[in-house]
Scaffold this motif. Structure first.
Motif, PDB file in Angstrom:
ATOM      1  N   GLU A 164       9.614  -1.464  -7.174  1.00 41.50           N
ATOM      2  CA  GLU A 164       9.947  -0.420  -8.132  1.00 41.50           C
ATOM      3  C   GLU A 164       9.339   0.879  -7.639  1.00 41.50           C
ATOM      4  O   GLU A 164       8.171   0.917  -7.267  1.00 41.50           O
ATOM      5  N   LEU A 165      10.137   1.931  -7.661  1.00 47.52           N
ATOM      6  CA  LEU A 165       9.634   3.275  -7.334  1.00 47.52           C
ATOM      7  C   LEU A 165      10.073   4.215  -8.436  1.00 47.52           C
ATOM      8  O   LEU A 165      11.180   4.077  -8.972  1.00 47.52           O
ATOM      9  N   PRO A 166       9.215   5.177  -8.787  1.00 47.59           N
ATOM     10  CA  PRO A 166       9.610   6.133  -9.835  1.00 47.59           C
ATOM     11  C   PRO A 166      10.713   7.054  -9.314  1.00 47.59           C
ATOM     12  O   PRO A 166      10.779   7.348  -8.115  1.00 47.59           O
TER      13      PRO A 166
ATOM     14  N   GLU B  59       2.604   1.579  -3.495  1.00 41.22           N
ATOM     15  CA  GLU B  59       1.634   1.983  -4.508  1.00 41.22           C
ATOM     16  C   GLU B  59       1.165   3.426  -4.307  1.00 41.22           C
ATOM     17  O   GLU B  59       0.871   4.118  -5.280  1.00 41.22           O
ATOM     18  N   ALA B  60       1.125   3.902  -3.073  1.00 41.48           N
ATOM     19  CA  ALA B  60       0.754   5.291  -2.805  1.00 41.48           C
ATOM     20  C   ALA B  60       1.792   6.254  -3.378  1.00 41.48           C
ATOM     21  O   ALA B  60       1.490   7.417  -3.642  1.00 41.48           O
ATOM     22  N   HIS B  61       3.003   5.749  -3.593  1.00 53.37           N
ATOM     23  CA  HIS B  61       4.081   6.551  -4.180  1.00 53.37           C
ATOM     24  C   HIS B  61       4.276   6.206  -5.661  1.00 53.37           C
ATOM     25  O   HIS B  61       5.346   6.400  -6.223  1.00 53.37           O
ATOM     26  N   ARG B  62       3.222   5.673  -6.274  1.00 49.55           N
ATOM     27  CA  ARG B  62       3.191   5.305  -7.691  1.00 49.55           C
ATOM     28  C   ARG B  62       4.228   4.238  -8.037  1.00 49.55           C
ATOM     29  O   ARG B  62       4.762   4.194  -9.134  1.00 49.55           O
ATOM     30  N   GLY B  63       4.505   3.357  -7.096  1.00 51.24           N
ATOM     31  CA  GLY B  63       5.446   2.270  -7.318  1.00 51.24           C
ATOM     32  C   GLY B  63       4.744   0.928  -7.419  1.00 51.24           C
ATOM     33  O   GLY B  63       3.518   0.857  -7.504  1.00 51.24           O
ATOM     34  N   LYS B  64       5.553  -0.107  -7.425  1.00 52.72           N
ATOM     35  CA  LYS B  64       5.027  -1.462  -7.583  1.00 52.72           C
ATOM     36  C   LYS B  64       5.818  -2.401  -6.675  1.00 52.72           C
ATOM     37  O   LYS B  64       7.044  -2.270  -6.557  1.00 52.72           O
TER      38      LYS B  64
ATOM     39  N   GLN C 246       0.834  -1.206   0.000  1.00 53.94           N
ATOM     40  CA  GLN C 246       0.000   0.000   0.000  1.00 53.94           C
ATOM     41  C   GLN C 246       0.870   1.259   0.000  1.00 53.94           C
ATOM     42  O   GLN C 246       0.575   2.223  -0.712  1.00 53.94           O
TER      43      GLN C 246
END
Length: 40
Positions: A35-37, A14-19, A11
């Motif tokens: 993975e994080l942008p 994903e809140a930080h636009r990652g996977k 969670q």
């Protein structure tokens, strides 16, 4: 107990636009990936 921590971690990532995901091979083990942008 570990699965609760993984759900929370997913969670947050994903809140930080990652996977966050994992791949498991029977009798070998499990590898976790994240993975994080990159920041602009």
């Amino acid at each position: 107990m570990i699965w609760n921590g993984l759900a929370i971690s997913k969670q947050i990532v994903e809140a930080h636009r990652g996977k966050l995901w994992f791949e498991s091979v029977k009798n070998i083990g499990t590898t976790f990936f994240m993975e994080l942008p990159m920041a602009k």
